[in-house]
Motif scaffolding. Sequence first.
Motif, PDB file in Angstrom:
ATOM      1  N   HIS A 317       0.817  -1.207   0.000  1.00  0.00           N
ATOM      2  CA  HIS A 317       0.000   0.000   0.000  1.00  0.00           C
ATOM      3  C   HIS A 317       0.855   1.263   0.000  1.00  0.00           C
ATOM      4  N   SER A 318       0.183   2.368  -0.265  1.00  0.00           N
ATOM      5  CA  SER A 318       0.877   3.647  -0.392  1.00  0.00           C
ATOM      6  C   SER A 318       1.468   4.123   0.926  1.00  0.00           C
ATOM      7  N   PHE A 319       0.967   3.641   2.077  1.00  0.00           N
ATOM      8  CA  PHE A 319       1.566   4.059   3.344  1.00  0.00           C
ATOM      9  C   PHE A 319       2.852   3.283   3.637  1.00  0.00           C
ATOM     10  N   GLU A 320       3.102   2.210   2.870  1.00  0.00           N
ATOM     11  CA  GLU A 320       4.323   1.424   3.041  1.00  0.00           C
ATOM     12  C   GLU A 320       5.419   1.855   2.087  1.00  0.00           C
ATOM     13  N   VAL A 321       5.052   2.154   0.861  1.00  0.00           N
ATOM     14  CA  VAL A 321       6.014   2.521  -0.179  1.00  0.00           C
ATOM     15  C   VAL A 321       5.447   3.677  -0.984  1.00  0.00           C
ATOM     16  N   LYS A 322       6.328   4.327  -1.715  1.00  0.00           N
ATOM     17  CA  LYS A 322       5.895   5.394  -2.607  1.00  0.00           C
ATOM     18  C   LYS A 322       5.511   4.794  -3.948  1.00  0.00           C
ATOM     19  N   LEU A 323       4.298   5.056  -4.388  1.00  0.00           N
ATOM     20  CA  LEU A 323       3.783   4.501  -5.633  1.00  0.00           C
ATOM     21  C   LEU A 323       3.853   5.543  -6.735  1.00  0.00           C
ATOM     22  N   THR A 324       4.328   5.122  -7.907  1.00  0.00           N
ATOM     23  CA  THR A 324       4.397   6.008  -9.060  1.00  0.00           C
ATOM     24  C   THR A 324       3.839   5.275 -10.269  1.00  0.00           C
ATOM     25  N   PRO A 325       3.158   5.980 -11.170  1.00  0.00           N
ATOM     26  CA  PRO A 325       2.631   5.322 -12.381  1.00  0.00           C
ATOM     27  C   PRO A 325       3.738   5.037 -13.381  1.00  0.00           C
ATOM     28  N   CYS A 326       3.442   4.149 -14.298  1.00  0.00           N
ATOM     29  CA  CYS A 326       4.374   3.831 -15.374  1.00  0.00           C
ATOM     30  C   CYS A 326       4.730   5.115 -16.118  1.00  0.00           C
ATOM     31  N   PRO A 327       6.010   5.396 -16.346  1.00  0.00           N
ATOM     32  CA  PRO A 327       6.377   6.670 -16.997  1.00  0.00           C
ATOM     33  C   PRO A 327       5.914   6.778 -18.445  1.00  0.00           C
ATOM     34  N   GLN A 328       5.548   5.663 -19.080  1.00  0.00           N
ATOM     35  CA  GLN A 328       5.139   5.720 -20.486  1.00  0.00           C
ATOM     36  C   GLN A 328       3.631   5.855 -20.646  1.00  0.00           C
ATOM     37  N   CYS A 329       2.872   4.985 -19.983  1.00  0.00           N
ATOM     38  CA  CYS A 329       1.414   5.039 -20.150  1.00  0.00           C
ATOM     39  C   CYS A 329       0.729   5.822 -19.036  1.00  0.00           C
ATOM     40  N   GLY A 330       1.349   5.910 -17.874  1.00  0.00           N
ATOM     41  CA  GLY A 330       0.745   6.619 -16.754  1.00  0.00           C
ATOM     42  C   GLY A 330      -0.478   5.943 -16.183  1.00  0.00           C
ATOM     43  N   ALA A 331      -0.679   4.658 -16.505  1.00  0.00           N
ATOM     44  CA  ALA A 331      -1.914   3.977 -16.111  1.00  0.00           C
ATOM     45  C   ALA A 331      -1.741   3.055 -14.920  1.00  0.00           C
ATOM     46  N   VAL A 332      -0.601   2.391 -14.791  1.00  0.00           N
ATOM     47  CA  VAL A 332      -0.414   1.353 -13.787  1.00  0.00           C
ATOM     48  C   VAL A 332       0.541   1.842 -12.712  1.00  0.00           C
ATOM     49  N   LEU A 333       0.225   1.517 -11.447  1.00  0.00           N
ATOM     50  CA  LEU A 333       1.022   1.963 -10.313  1.00  0.00           C
ATOM     51  C   LEU A 333       2.027   0.889  -9.905  1.00  0.00           C
ATOM     52  N   ARG A 354       4.608  -4.792 -21.263  1.00  0.00           N
ATOM     53  CA  ARG A 354       5.182  -4.372 -22.549  1.00  0.00           C
ATOM     54  C   ARG A 354       4.135  -4.456 -23.655  1.00  0.00           C
ATOM     55  N   PHE A 355       3.289  -5.466 -23.605  1.00  0.00           N
ATOM     56  CA  PHE A 355       2.226  -5.623 -24.600  1.00  0.00           C
ATOM     57  C   PHE A 355       1.113  -4.600 -24.378  1.00  0.00           C
ATOM     58  N   TRP A 356       0.752  -4.356 -23.117  1.00  0.00           N
ATOM     59  CA  TRP A 356      -0.409  -3.526 -22.810  1.00  0.00           C
ATOM     60  C   TRP A 356      -0.094  -2.033 -22.717  1.00  0.00           C
ATOM     61  N   CYS A 357       1.153  -1.670 -22.558  1.00  0.00           N
ATOM     62  CA  CYS A 357       1.490  -0.265 -22.274  1.00  0.00           C
ATOM     63  C   CYS A 357       0.945   0.703 -23.327  1.00  0.00           C
ATOM     64  N   PRO A 358       1.167   0.496 -24.630  1.00  0.00           N
ATOM     65  CA  PRO A 358       0.605   1.461 -25.598  1.00  0.00           C
ATOM     66  C   PRO A 358      -0.921   1.456 -25.619  1.00  0.00           C
ATOM     67  N   ARG A 359      -1.523   0.319 -25.356  1.00  0.00           N
ATOM     68  CA  ARG A 359      -2.991   0.259 -25.325  1.00  0.00           C
ATOM     69  C   ARG A 359      -3.538   1.014 -24.115  1.00  0.00           C
ATOM     70  N   LEU A 360      -2.900   0.832 -22.976  1.00  0.00           N
ATOM     71  CA  LEU A 360      -3.344   1.550 -21.778  1.00  0.00           C
ATOM     72  C   LEU A 360      -3.143   3.054 -21.935  1.00  0.00           C
ATOM     73  N   ALA A 361      -2.094   3.447 -22.640  1.00  0.00           N
ATOM     74  CA  ALA A 361      -1.885   4.878 -22.889  1.00  0.00           C
ATOM     75  C   ALA A 361      -3.038   5.453 -23.707  1.00  0.00           C
ATOM     76  N   ALA A 362      -3.539   4.684 -24.681  1.00  0.00           N
ATOM     77  CA  ALA A 362      -4.689   5.142 -25.463  1.00  0.00           C
ATOM     78  C   ALA A 362      -5.942   5.209 -24.599  1.00  0.00           C
ATOM     79  N   PHE A 363      -6.090   4.255 -23.674  1.00  0.00           N
ATOM     80  CA  PHE A 363      -7.254   4.289 -22.785  1.00  0.00           C
ATOM     81  C   PHE A 363      -7.215   5.536 -21.904  1.00  0.00           C
ATOM     82  N   MET A 364      -6.038   5.915 -21.458  1.00  0.00           N
ATOM     83  CA  MET A 364      -5.911   7.087 -20.584  1.00  0.00           C
ATOM     84  C   MET A 364      -6.317   8.363 -21.305  1.00  0.00           C
ATOM     85  N   GLU A 365      -6.169   8.394 -22.613  1.00  0.00           N
ATOM     86  CA  GLU A 365      -6.537   9.596 -23.370  1.00  0.00           C
ATOM     87  C   GLU A 365      -8.040   9.833 -23.396  1.00  0.00           C
TER      88      GLU A 365
END
Length: 740
Positions: A317-333, A354-365
């Motif tokens: 959880h976020s109180f245990e560690v610092k969470l950051t999104p994927c620098p390419q798609c920004g979708a997954v923590l 690697r397979f989902w990253c460009p697809r998730l980036a399109a979803f974020m748009e």
Amino acid sequence: MEFVSGYRDEFLDFAALLFGWFRKFVAERGAVGTSPEGRWRQLEAQIRRLPQDPALWVLHVLPNRSVGISLGQGAEPGPGPGLGAARLLGDEPPLHLRDLSPYVSFVSLEEGEEGEEEEEEEEEEENGEEEGAGTKKVETEENGELAPSSRESPQEATPPGEPEEAEQEAGGGEDGQEDRAEDEPGPERRKGRRSDAAPLHLSCLLLVTDEHGTILGIDLLMEGAQGSTGRGSGAENLAPRAYALLCHSMVCPMGSGDPRKPRQLTVGDAQLHRELENLVPRLGVKLAKTPMRTWGPRPGFTFASLRARTCHVCHRHSFEVKLTPCPQCGAVLYCGEACLRVDWKRCPDDVSHRFWCPRLAAFMERAGELATLPFTYTAEVTSETFNKEAFLASRGLTRGYWTQLSMLIPGPGAPRHPRGSTPSLSLLLHGDPYQPFQGDGPALMPPVPPDSPRGLFGSWQDYYTWRGLSLDSPMAVLLTYPLTVYYVITHLVPQSFPELNIQNKQSLKIHVVEAGKEFDLVMVFWELLVLLPHVALELQFVGDGLPLESDQQHFTLQRDGPEVSVRPCSGVSARLSSGTKEKGVRRDLQIKVSARPYHLLQGPKPDLVIGFNSGFGLKDTWLSSLPRLQSLRVPAFFTESSEYGCVMDDQTMAVATGGGTSPPQPNPFRSPFRLRAADNCMPWYCNAFIFHLVYKPSQGSGARPAPGPVPPAPTPTAPPAPARRRRGEKKPGRGSRRRR
């Protein structure tokens, strides 16, 4: 499916957050409690340097005298597995509260009963023990989920100068038993028997919140069975335990925000207030002069929604560690590069990031498009930090159907309507179909317009204008279900299946497949008769998640002018009720219930099939239900809460039938509430996208080859004919067989 946001009961994410924080607190409390006095001095000095929170902090002392916790067990006799972290987190977490019923139940300690009850109902009893009882947040249900985690309870944290009595806290015997049980893998999703052992008793709950209701820390005082109620002889042990909880809540606050200390602290117990007078000033915190006597959950108070953010890979959880999104798609923590690399290289490749990253980036748009709604509260409810509980409470939406959307439950004295008993029927006997929609304020639904709609509505703006609703009304959250059905009937079916001429039909038979929450909100579908007054509608709710006691129920809602009457029907006959109706107008809505998977349903073919937030990849019965739909070949429309879910549904349809799905399109009648996601930042909304099934073309033989990524080699129509022998020629190998 890798992401279960939008399908998982948000309370389970909330319970997992509490569970993880409590485990961390217990472990660190034991480490500090056994360390030299210098460790305590170092921790206190660290807290004194923390920035100050201007909000008032409250230490609640909530005794429990009536509810015990019974741990379930598997099909085999012996001690049960309890409720470990694997039941709330992990690769296959539970999606619904009912999934935990074989592992945890609540029993009455006052009457000595050990009957099973729903989690929500037992929280109501615990809330009844608290001061200022009313309609509240379900903080006590969290106790039930977290209580078994006290198996790890180490030595209590004892601040310097305090007696070592805290190490003698009750519940040690049960801790050992639960620790052993945690090492044993529990049965997966099996219904188990209840343990015959004495129930655990959560004697007291210590809860740290700020004045706005944000939960900052929690501690559970457990006893083995029906021990002493209230504080009793253990009162002197409460101060060191509460002090340790306060320290951990400041260094590692459960709610959002960085480590901080409060400007002022108030305590909800007079004796504990006196015991903390010499301890709290060590932290640079001012203690209120008098204990909190009359403060309680005020009408506008609610425990704020917590953002239970976790790493997608390790689930920390976020109180245990610092969470950051994927620098390419920004979708997954992710919690760091290590987890990102693990997810990037997963096998097979189509489950890797690697397979989902460009697809998730399109979803974020699409986030901005999905958040484009006409309501006055759009900016608030579509924000990533949306506090749904505060929104509902501030508008008095704490009863009726609104409780289905939140973690709020009816307070003591309110009538209970367990799921499956069709609670709306008792309300409808008074003639108001919109009574379940009401909050604590004025009526939310205006009278039905006298004239039928002259055109077709394609947006919330058009519907609200005709219906006389203000754009400040939150009714769209409930009306998303009937308006989605209306949109399918009036827009999508004529576009995709014009040969059906559905708009000119006098009656429609609609199957709502894999129904769940939609059945709990059954009266929202009454609005279909307002929108389609000349059509007789029959809705049949189908799914094995429906309550068995509702199986084969059939009743008709008949509109008599401005009111509605209810007539139960015997069996599952399709006949309409008789009554005085306007000439040429049929204003009946028939409701049928079939508590079984769709592929086991028997009966006439429907005109239309609809499923809400279906999630084909999350339930194995879809692998049988989708081929059934393929054989019926009826128009079947489904909604999803994200584009990711639509892609997964298309893959499941291909595997199950060899067919596919149409390209998803945004649903103009989606819910305006943004759903919380634990391990990703994608936009999730109830009924956000909509698509229909594309059936595989029928074959003359009726055989369907197994689908796969590569088409199989064509099968010869007949086996190859063997070469003909000449007369007198021996068969090859015949002589050798004779010799043997």
